[in-house]
Design an enzyme around this catalytic site. Structure first.
Site, mmCIF file in Angstrom:
data_model
loop_
_atom_site.group_PDB
_atom_site.id
_atom_site.type_symbol
_atom_site.label_atom_id
_atom_site.label_comp_id
_atom_site.label_asym_id
_atom_site.label_seq_id
_atom_site.Cartn_x
_atom_site.Cartn_y
_atom_site.Cartn_z
ATOM 1 N N GLU A 42 -4.283 23.383 -29.251
ATOM 2 C CA GLU A 42 -3.444 22.302 -29.185
ATOM 3 C C GLU A 42 -2.921 21.882 -30.251
ATOM 4 O O GLU A 42 -2.132 22.509 -31.771
ATOM 5 C CB GLU A 42 -4.406 21.035 -29.603
ATOM 6 C CG GLU A 42 -4.910 20.838 -31.039
ATOM 7 C CD GLU A 42 -5.648 19.567 -31.353
ATOM 8 O OE1 GLU A 42 -5.229 18.732 -31.074
ATOM 9 O OE2 GLU A 42 -6.376 19.326 -31.455
ATOM 10 N N LYS A 88 -16.208 14.508 -35.782
ATOM 11 C CA LYS A 88 -15.344 13.804 -37.211
ATOM 12 C C LYS A 88 -16.451 12.566 -37.119
ATOM 13 O O LYS A 88 -16.788 12.262 -36.613
ATOM 14 C CB LYS A 88 -14.396 13.199 -36.667
ATOM 15 C CG LYS A 88 -13.420 13.935 -37.160
ATOM 16 C CD LYS A 88 -11.673 13.341 -37.485
ATOM 17 C CE LYS A 88 -10.554 14.537 -37.317
ATOM 18 N NZ LYS A 88 -10.494 14.799 -35.903
#
Length: 310
Positions: free
Chosen positions: A25, A159
């Protein structure tokens, strides 16, 4: 392969030949890592793949063109041009028409990689369900995109700023398969163990390739998520993270930070509170995910025969 995509010569040849190739990405370059170290990191991720005999395919939009595999100049532009925008899967068509240059999120990268015929994608951490989503409905497009995109994604879970149990529930509801690499616990990005169990554990890249083949045979159209935790001795100190996250959440509430502004606000506050340690751990896990993706792609290529076009 979509005619709207522009593949670099190296990526095009690798896909054509069934050689190992891994998608990367670009929002981690454009928005995730601070300048100027972001460019060095981008080059390092590609070098890890090249050194392993795998073709790197960093994905971004350059002047509205979806590029799969960037030139050195394009990679530098994504890393250094502050006008580069963040492009998710829903934004791709708009960004093409507007001819913007954009870093692609996990969702956009997954879509474009799959359209290019790339089967393995390495990222840092997946987006997920945000805290308080029952009221805000704030959920990353990564989840729904992966529910309809047949690609294998290697990440260090999600996360710790997100609602991890809700994210796991959504992945299950969306039929996104999740396996832990040499673990039965879901990692939480900076942390090796989020405290939540996984149903399935795998212990080798070959086993992952076997699962990919079985899913292909069944016609599965959703993603396979490989959760790859850091070793415990490399993770961020859990107590330090808990303190930093607690204060960051309080600061966000006090400053009425909402919507898309929440995640970058929290990440910035955690970076400051940990004295930069969270960034160092971020880079460690990103490198580890790229290395594992390289191994999976190599094994996959060894068992896949792609006929040459005539």
């Amino acid at each position: 392969m979509s005619s709207q995509l522009e593949l670099s010569p190296a990526v095009r040849q690798a896909v054509r030949d069934g050689a190992p190739v891994v998608a990367l990405e670009s929002t981690i370059i454009s928005h995730g890592l601070p300048r100027p170290g972001n460019l060095d990191a981008a080059r390092e991720f590609e070098a890890i793949l090249s050194d392993a005999g795998v073709t790197p395919a960093t994905i971004a939009l350059i002047d509205g063109v979806p590029k799969v595999g960037l030139t050195a100049v394009e990679l530098e532009r994504v890393a250094t041009d502050e006008s580069v925008v963040k492009v998710s899967s829903r934004d791709i068509g708009i960004a093409m028409v507007r001819k913007v240059t954009g870093g692609t999120t996990v969702a956009a990268t997954s879509v474009l990689a799959a359209k290019a015929g790339i089967r393995v994608f390495a990222t840092g951490g997946l987006g997920g369900v945000h805290r308080g989503a029952a009221e805000t409905f704030d959920e990353s497009a990564d989840l729904t995109t992966l529910s309809r995109t047949p690609i294998t994604v290697v990440s260090a879970g999600v996360k710790a700023i997100l609602d991890i149990p809700a994210t796991l529930e959504r992945l299950e509801s969306l039929s996104v398969a999740v396996v832990g690499y040499r673990t039965s616990r879901f990692p939480a990005f900076w942390l090796s163990d989020s405290g939540y169990d996984l149903d399935w554990r795998v212990d080798s890249p070959a086993e992952i390739a076997d699962i990919m083949a079985a899913r292909d045979a069944l016609g599965e159209q959703s993603a396979l998520l490989v959760a790859n935790p850091l070793p415990p001795d490399q993770q961020l100190d859990p107590g330090l993270l808990a303190d930093a996250l607690g204060q960051a959440l309080q600061d966000a509430a006090d400053n009425d930070i909402r919507g898309k502004a929440v995640s970058p606000f929290l990440l910035d506050r955690i970076l400051l509170a940990t004295g930069g340690t969270s960034l160092a751990v971020n880079l460690l896990l990103a490198r580890a995910n790229v290395r594992l993706a390289a191994q999976i792609s190599t094994v996959w290529a060894q068992r896949t025969v792609v006929p040459h076009a005539t």
